[in-house]
Enzyme design. Structure first.
Site, PDB file in Angstrom:
ATOM      1  N   TYR A   1       0.857  -1.194   0.000  1.00 35.99           N
ATOM      2  CA  TYR A   1       0.000   0.000   0.000  1.00 35.99           C
ATOM      3  C   TYR A   1       0.888   1.237   0.000  1.00 35.99           C
ATOM      4  O   TYR A   1       1.639   1.468   0.955  1.00 35.99           O
ATOM      5  CB  TYR A   1      -0.886  -0.053   1.248  1.00 35.99           C
ATOM      6  CG  TYR A   1      -1.945   1.010   1.396  1.00 35.99           C
ATOM      7  CD1 TYR A   1      -2.223   1.946   0.411  1.00 35.99           C
ATOM      8  CD2 TYR A   1      -2.708   1.055   2.561  1.00 35.99           C
ATOM      9  CE1 TYR A   1      -3.207   2.896   0.577  1.00 35.99           C
ATOM     10  CE2 TYR A   1      -3.706   1.997   2.744  1.00 35.99           C
ATOM     11  CZ  TYR A   1      -3.947   2.924   1.755  1.00 35.99           C
ATOM     12  OH  TYR A   1      -4.922   3.865   1.932  1.00 35.99           O
TER      13      TYR A   1
ATOM     14  N   LYS B   1      -1.653  -0.996  -4.091  1.00 38.09           N
ATOM     15  CA  LYS B   1      -2.602   0.109  -4.183  1.00 38.09           C
ATOM     16  C   LYS B   1      -1.812   1.399  -4.219  1.00 38.09           C
ATOM     17  O   LYS B   1      -1.003   1.677  -3.320  1.00 38.09           O
ATOM     18  CB  LYS B   1      -3.563   0.125  -2.987  1.00 38.09           C
ATOM     19  CG  LYS B   1      -4.505   1.329  -3.011  1.00 38.09           C
ATOM     20  CD  LYS B   1      -5.313   1.474  -1.733  1.00 38.09           C
ATOM     21  CE  LYS B   1      -6.192   2.732  -1.829  1.00 38.09           C
ATOM     22  NZ  LYS B   1      -6.943   3.005  -0.577  1.00 38.09           N
TER      23      LYS B   1
END
Length: 308
Positions: free
Chosen positions: A144, A173
């Site tokens: 992330y 992400k």
């Protein structure tokens, strides 16, 4: 053997509802999960930034995952994927959160880079940290990247591509919103091998056109069906029509941030969908009254989805 890659599509980091005493508002949480699933989303991220993960105890984090999984399963949405946010400030705690996520019913974990000591987070140390936790994680692991909440630490494409070679690291992400970075990754690692997801709705279609697998974005908390409509148009090759919806999503993303973030989102959900209160855990601020140009834009967006 490499771990399974998350399916392409639209994922939403669900907001989490509280009572006035800051305990979980279970009926509201279940209602929200069900509305998102009925909206067609591919998956739900539990314990994301929008879910106030940093404000939850370990037991609460497990409860949020298991409550989400149970709600989905009881309502016929067994196919909706759960990704659990498991970032913490030490490898030891992050490993524990990954194990808890598996026990509670998640399918994947999403892990931020530690940021208390940003000066110590060299490229080598970042790679070592994620590899160590991914070695341990009983679930497939996603990296992330969100510089806003990690003291400005911004993983570049070289770091992410290096990490993508780990057999248990299956995606990323990118809440940095950097489409150039996204394209560099997807040009080397297609979605069938590595799930690269945009982290904001404002670059959803741009990311798809650059080879992304979709997005994990906050705005589907308000308008999941509108996102899925745009995604379906993209898949059908109707790019001009998709771009018209993308323009709405870009404006909506900006309006959400300017209107008050998580607090504003909860207030809008409570007003328009009939469940949940506006309570957040401090130091976040609840939005006591919805007003202003940005709120008007979001309400128009919600109204446009209701017409689908």
């Amino acid at each position: 053997m490499p771990a399974a890659v998350p399916p392409s599509g639209i994922y939403v980091p669900a907001v989490l509802f509280f009572k006035e005493n800051e305990d979980f508002d279970v009926p509201a949480i279940k209602s929200h999960v069900l509305r998102l699933a009925q909206g067609g989303v591919t998956g739900i991220v539990v314990q994301g930034s929008n879910g106030e993960a940093q404000h939850l105890s370990h037991d609460e984090r497990k409860e949020a995952i298991s409550l989400t999984r149970k709600t989905l399963d009881e309502n016929g949405f067994q196919n909706v994927v759960i990704i659990a946010g498991c970032g913490a400030q030490s490898a030891r705690e992050t490993k524990k959160l990954c194990a808890d996520a598996k026990d509670a019913g998640a399918a994947f974990v999403l892990v931020l880079t530690p940021s208390v000591w940003p000066g110590d987070m060299t490229k080598e140390n970042i790679i070592r940290y994620h590899r160590e936790v991914a070695d341990y994680s009983p679930l497939p692991y996603m990296v992330y990247n969100f510089p806003t909440v990690t003291a400005g630490i911004d993983l570049d494409s070289d770091i992410i591509l290096t990490l993508s070679e780990h057999p248990n690291i299956v995606g990323t992400k990118l809440s940095c919103g950097n489409v150039g970075k996204l394209h560099r990754i997807t040009s080397v690692k297609p979605p069938s091998e590595f799930c690269t997801l945009a982290g904001v709705s404002e670059v959803l279609l741009q990311g798809l056109l650059s080879g992304s697998a979709g997005a994990i974005a906050a705005l589907p908390n308000l308008v999941p069906k509108l996102h899925m409509k745009m995604y379906a148009l993209y898949q059908a090759g109707k790019i001009d029509e998709a771009m018209k919806i993308q323009a709405q999503l870009g404006q909506g993303d900006w309006a959400t941030r300017k209107a008050g973030g998580v607090g504003a989102m909860k207030a809008l959900i409570s007003k328009h969908f009939g469940y949940g209160e506006t309570y957040v855990r401090r130091p976040l601020m609840a939005v006591a009254q919805l007003s202003g140009t940005y709120v008007d834009e979001l309400e128009e967006l919600i109204a446009s989805e209701k017409m689908l």
